[in-house]
Design an enzyme around this catalytic site. Structure first.
Site, PDB file in Angstrom:
ATOM      1  N   ASP A   1      -7.816  -5.590  -0.060  1.00  0.00           N
ATOM      2  CA  ASP A   1      -8.300  -6.476  -1.124  1.00  0.00           C
ATOM      3  C   ASP A   1      -7.898  -7.934  -0.923  1.00  0.00           C
ATOM      4  O   ASP A   1      -8.376  -8.806  -1.638  1.00  0.00           O
ATOM      5  CB  ASP A   1      -7.776  -5.990  -2.482  1.00  0.00           C
ATOM      6  CG  ASP A   1      -8.412  -4.675  -2.870  1.00  0.00           C
ATOM      7  OD1 ASP A   1      -9.642  -4.594  -2.811  1.00  0.00           O
ATOM      8  OD2 ASP A   1      -7.677  -3.734  -3.214  1.00  0.00           O
TER       9      ASP A   1
ATOM     10  N   HIS B   1       0.851  -1.195   0.000  1.00  0.00           N
ATOM     11  CA  HIS B   1       0.000   0.000   0.000  1.00  0.00           C
ATOM     12  C   HIS B   1       0.880   1.236   0.000  1.00  0.00           C
ATOM     13  O   HIS B   1       1.941   1.241   0.624  1.00  0.00           O
ATOM     14  CB  HIS B   1      -0.916   0.008   1.239  1.00  0.00           C
ATOM     15  CG  HIS B   1      -2.041   0.964   1.094  1.00  0.00           C
ATOM     16  ND1 HIS B   1      -1.944   2.285   1.453  1.00  0.00           N
ATOM     17  CD2 HIS B   1      -3.276   0.797   0.586  1.00  0.00           C
ATOM     18  CE1 HIS B   1      -3.087   2.887   1.177  1.00  0.00           C
ATOM     19  NE2 HIS B   1      -3.911   2.018   0.653  1.00  0.00           N
TER      20      HIS B   1
HETATM   21  N1  CMC Z   1       4.025  -7.261  -5.030  1.00  0.00           N
HETATM   22  C1  CMC Z   1       5.358  -7.205  -5.237  1.00  0.00           C
HETATM   23  N2  CMC Z   1       6.111  -6.123  -5.055  1.00  0.00           N
HETATM   24  C2  CMC Z   1       5.504  -5.010  -4.640  1.00  0.00           C
HETATM   25  C3  CMC Z   1       4.115  -4.980  -4.392  1.00  0.00           C
HETATM   26  C4  CMC Z   1       3.382  -6.162  -4.598  1.00  0.00           C
HETATM   27  N3  CMC Z   1       2.065  -6.202  -4.371  1.00  0.00           N
HETATM   28  N4  CMC Z   1       3.768  -3.749  -4.003  1.00  0.00           N
HETATM   29  C5  CMC Z   1       4.906  -3.015  -3.992  1.00  0.00           C
HETATM   30  N5  CMC Z   1       5.957  -3.781  -4.369  1.00  0.00           N
HETATM   31  C6  CMC Z   1       7.362  -3.393  -4.425  1.00  0.00           C
HETATM   32  C7  CMC Z   1       7.649  -2.490  -5.602  1.00  0.00           C
HETATM   33  O1  CMC Z   1       7.972  -3.249  -6.747  1.00  0.00           O
HETATM   34  C8  CMC Z   1       8.795  -1.680  -5.074  1.00  0.00           C
HETATM   35  O2  CMC Z   1       9.937  -2.486  -5.109  1.00  0.00           O
HETATM   36  P1  CMC Z   1      11.372  -1.848  -5.573  1.00  0.00           P
HETATM   37  O3  CMC Z   1      11.727  -0.866  -4.527  1.00  0.00           O
HETATM   38  O4  CMC Z   1      12.282  -3.034  -5.662  1.00  0.00           O
HETATM   39  O5  CMC Z   1      11.109  -1.223  -6.911  1.00  0.00           O
HETATM   40  C9  CMC Z   1       8.460  -1.487  -3.601  1.00  0.00           C
HETATM   41  O6  CMC Z   1       7.640  -2.618  -3.271  1.00  0.00           O
HETATM   42  C10 CMC Z   1       7.735  -0.210  -3.280  1.00  0.00           C
HETATM   43  O7  CMC Z   1       6.489  -0.204  -3.962  1.00  0.00           O
HETATM   44  P2  CMC Z   1       5.919   1.006  -4.768  1.00  0.00           P
HETATM   45  O8  CMC Z   1       5.840   0.631  -6.214  1.00  0.00           O
HETATM   46  O9  CMC Z   1       6.597   2.274  -4.402  1.00  0.00           O
HETATM   47  O10 CMC Z   1       4.466   1.027  -4.202  1.00  0.00           O
HETATM   48  P3  CMC Z   1       3.315   2.036  -4.614  1.00  0.00           P
HETATM   49  O11 CMC Z   1       2.993   2.836  -3.447  1.00  0.00           O
HETATM   50  O12 CMC Z   1       3.654   2.779  -5.854  1.00  0.00           O
HETATM   51  O13 CMC Z   1       2.122   1.041  -4.986  1.00  0.00           O
HETATM   52  C11 CMC Z   1       0.321  -0.459  -4.751  1.00  0.00           C
HETATM   53  C12 CMC Z   1       1.097   0.701  -4.115  1.00  0.00           C
HETATM   54  C13 CMC Z   1      -0.871  -0.733  -3.870  1.00  0.00           C
HETATM   55  C14 CMC Z   1      -0.160  -0.023  -6.137  1.00  0.00           C
HETATM   56  C15 CMC Z   1       1.251  -1.688  -4.850  1.00  0.00           C
HETATM   57  O14 CMC Z   1       1.639  -2.102  -3.571  1.00  0.00           O
HETATM   58  C16 CMC Z   1       0.595  -2.838  -5.609  1.00  0.00           C
HETATM   59  O15 CMC Z   1       0.661  -2.887  -6.837  1.00  0.00           O
HETATM   60  N6  CMC Z   1      -0.063  -3.797  -4.895  1.00  0.00           N
HETATM   61  C17 CMC Z   1      -0.775  -4.873  -5.571  1.00  0.00           C
HETATM   62  C18 CMC Z   1      -2.124  -4.399  -6.053  1.00  0.00           C
HETATM   63  C19 CMC Z   1      -3.086  -4.186  -4.911  1.00  0.00           C
HETATM   64  O16 CMC Z   1      -3.232  -5.036  -4.045  1.00  0.00           O
HETATM   65  N7  CMC Z   1      -3.795  -3.036  -4.930  1.00  0.00           N
HETATM   66  C20 CMC Z   1      -4.792  -2.692  -3.900  1.00  0.00           C
HETATM   67  C21 CMC Z   1      -4.310  -1.585  -3.026  1.00  0.00           C
HETATM   68  S1  CMC Z   1      -5.316  -1.316  -1.568  1.00  0.00           S
HETATM   69  C22 CMC Z   1      -6.903  -0.874  -2.095  1.00  0.00           C
HETATM   70  C23 CMC Z   1      -6.945   0.107  -3.201  1.00  0.00           C
HETATM   71  O17 CMC Z   1      -6.392   1.195  -3.104  1.00  0.00           O
HETATM   72  O18 CMC Z   1      -7.576  -0.198  -4.214  1.00  0.00           O
END
Ligand code: CMC
Length: 390
Positions: free
Chosen positions: A325, A268
């Site tokens: 989720d 998140h």
């Molecule tokens: N699986 C694998 N790696 C992950 C995930 C994940 N679910 N989420 C983040 N990371 C990694 C990401 O690749 C990055 O790694 P690195 O530093 O090596 O590049 C690190 O963790 C930091 O993540 P980020 O990309 O800065 O995270 P973000 O804040 O941009 O994204 C997110 C947040 C929710 C989009 C992401 O965690 C994600 O894609 N999760 C899976 C989809 C999901 O479950 N979404 C629902 C979110 S909660 C309800 C809603 O808002 O809808």
């Protein structure tokens, strides 16, 4: 332009001031108008939580009864609007239908396209909150080629929705108490989450003074993606693939670490220790499965995956935990909701939040149109080359 701060994904930008929802990602705190989500989840109903978010305070008994009356009054759809459903092919995406019909709803209420008074706002709110469940249920019936089941004004919000989804002519669907309670909880827990992508979209569109219906419709489109509201369906797909033996847990997590896959329902932008909504939903999913006596093998798969991820350095070092989720799909499955309706369920739940934020954005005339800047990375000045010389 040299002074612009580069903030991809706006992770470090406060785009507005807001008095609606407080989130502390380090401590795992979520409060609506000051009230902790755990208390709302335990004690409140969806309509009451919606009123809290939108009107700023918990309603009195009379206020709640009056608002429920308005919801019943406006639960039907205009005959003209019903024809929209025929324009979608069978098996059409319920999210596409929802966003299109909500946008069109504004055309049937031209007097509410320019909201001038608190009473008009209240009416628009009631219409949206009431009709969204009718539209959602009708889109499901349409996708199955089943006749519409009209709403019953004597039923509560959640029961009425389940009735429109699952009753058949001459046989009313009778949900269990546990099912109604689980749906209520699901909706309460999704009701708002400050400046998430769909909320920011609604505020951005609303900042142009676009009407409430159009702004909400754009929020539905933003929610659709699998990184946001589509994640609940993506979690089920991921767990189903694992169960079918396509991947072992370890193989799957290794693929995630190589960034070939994403662990859906994890991570998140704001929560870095735990997501309080996931905690509440996990407990509710356990209770629902226990009370209905149904055992869902996907729940076991989810637990195994969660356990492995929480003990893995990749996820630990990045502070990745189950989000809202991860468990919500287990609840929706137990309620008999099909997977392609999962994001629609999220949208019904999130609607009060979108409305509250649109109102905050529009009530304050001093709000500026949302217009971020960019860091240009394209070519420097170059001449136009005529077609015959390219
Ligand atoms: N699986 C694998 N790696 C992950 C995930 C994940 N679910 N989420 C983040 N990371 C990694 C990401 O690749 C990055 O790694 P690195 O530093 O090596 O590049 C690190 O963790 C930091 O993540 P980020 O990309 O800065 O995270 P973000 O804040 O941009 O994204 C997110 C947040 C929710 C989009 C992401 O965690 C994600 O894609 N999760 C899976 C989809 C999901 O479950 N979404 C629902 C979110 S909660 C309800 C809603 O808002 O809808």
């Amino acid at each position: 332009a040299g002074l612009l701060a580069f903030d991809p994904g706006y992770g470090n930008t406060g785009s507005c001031q807001s008095a609606i929802t407080f989130v502390d990602g380090e401590k795992g705190i979520l409060r609506h108008r000051g009230i902790p989500i755990e208390q709302l989840a335990e004690k409140s109903t969806f309509i009451e939580t919606a009123m809290l978010l939108i009107f700023g305070k918990l309603p009195s008994l009379e206020e709640r009864a009056a608002f429920r009356g308005l919801l019943s009054e406006h639960e039907l759809l205009h005959e003209g609007l019903l024809h929209h459903f025929d324009g979608f092919q069978p098996g059409g995406q319920p999210m596409a239908i929802l966003s299109a019909v909500i946008n069109s709803l504004g055309n049937y209420h031209p007097e509410l396209l320019e909201i001038q008074s608190p009473d008009e706002f209240r009416l628009a709110v009631a219409k949206l909150i009431s009709k969204v469940r009718t539209i959602a249920a009708f889109s499901y019936r349409k996708s199955l080629g089943l006749p519409f089941m009209y709403p019953d004004p004597n039923l509560s919000y959640c029961r009425n929705f389940l009735h429109m989804m699952f009753s058949v002519p001459n046989r009313d669907y009778e949900p269990t108490k546990a099912a109604v309670a689980a749906l209520t909880l699901f909706l309460v827990v999704h009701a708002d989450h400050e400046q998430n992508c769909s909320c920011s979209t609604v505020r951005m569109v609303g900042s142009t003074k676009a009407n409430l219906f159009a702004s909400v419709s754009s929020g539905i489109c933003a929610l659709w993606g699998r990184l946001h509201g589509g994640a609940n369906a993506a979690v089920i797909q991921m767990l189903t693939e694992m169960m079918a033996g396509r991947y072992k847990v370890k193989t799957f997590l290794d693929m995630v670490k190589r960034k070939e896959k994403r662990l859906m329902g994890f991570g998140h932008r704001v929560y870095k220790n735990f997501d309080p909504r996931a905690k509440v939903l996990k407990k509710a999913a356990d209770n629902l499965l226990l009370e209905t006596g149904v055992s869902d093998p996907l729940m076991d798969a989810a637990l195994e995956l969660q356990e492995a991820a929480l003990n893995d350095d990749y996820f630990k070092s990045r502070k990745l935990y189950p989000n809202v989720d991860f468990y919500s799909g287990i609840i929706l499955r137990a309620l008999g909701i099909p997977v392609n309706m999962f994001p629609v369920m999220f949208a019904i739940g999130r609607l009060p939040g979108w409305i509250a934020h649109w109102h905050e954005e529009n009530r304050d005339v001093a709000t500026r149109i949302h217009r971020p800047r960019q860091i240009y990375t394209g070519p420097a000045r170059r001449p136009y080359v005529p077609l015959d010389q390219r």
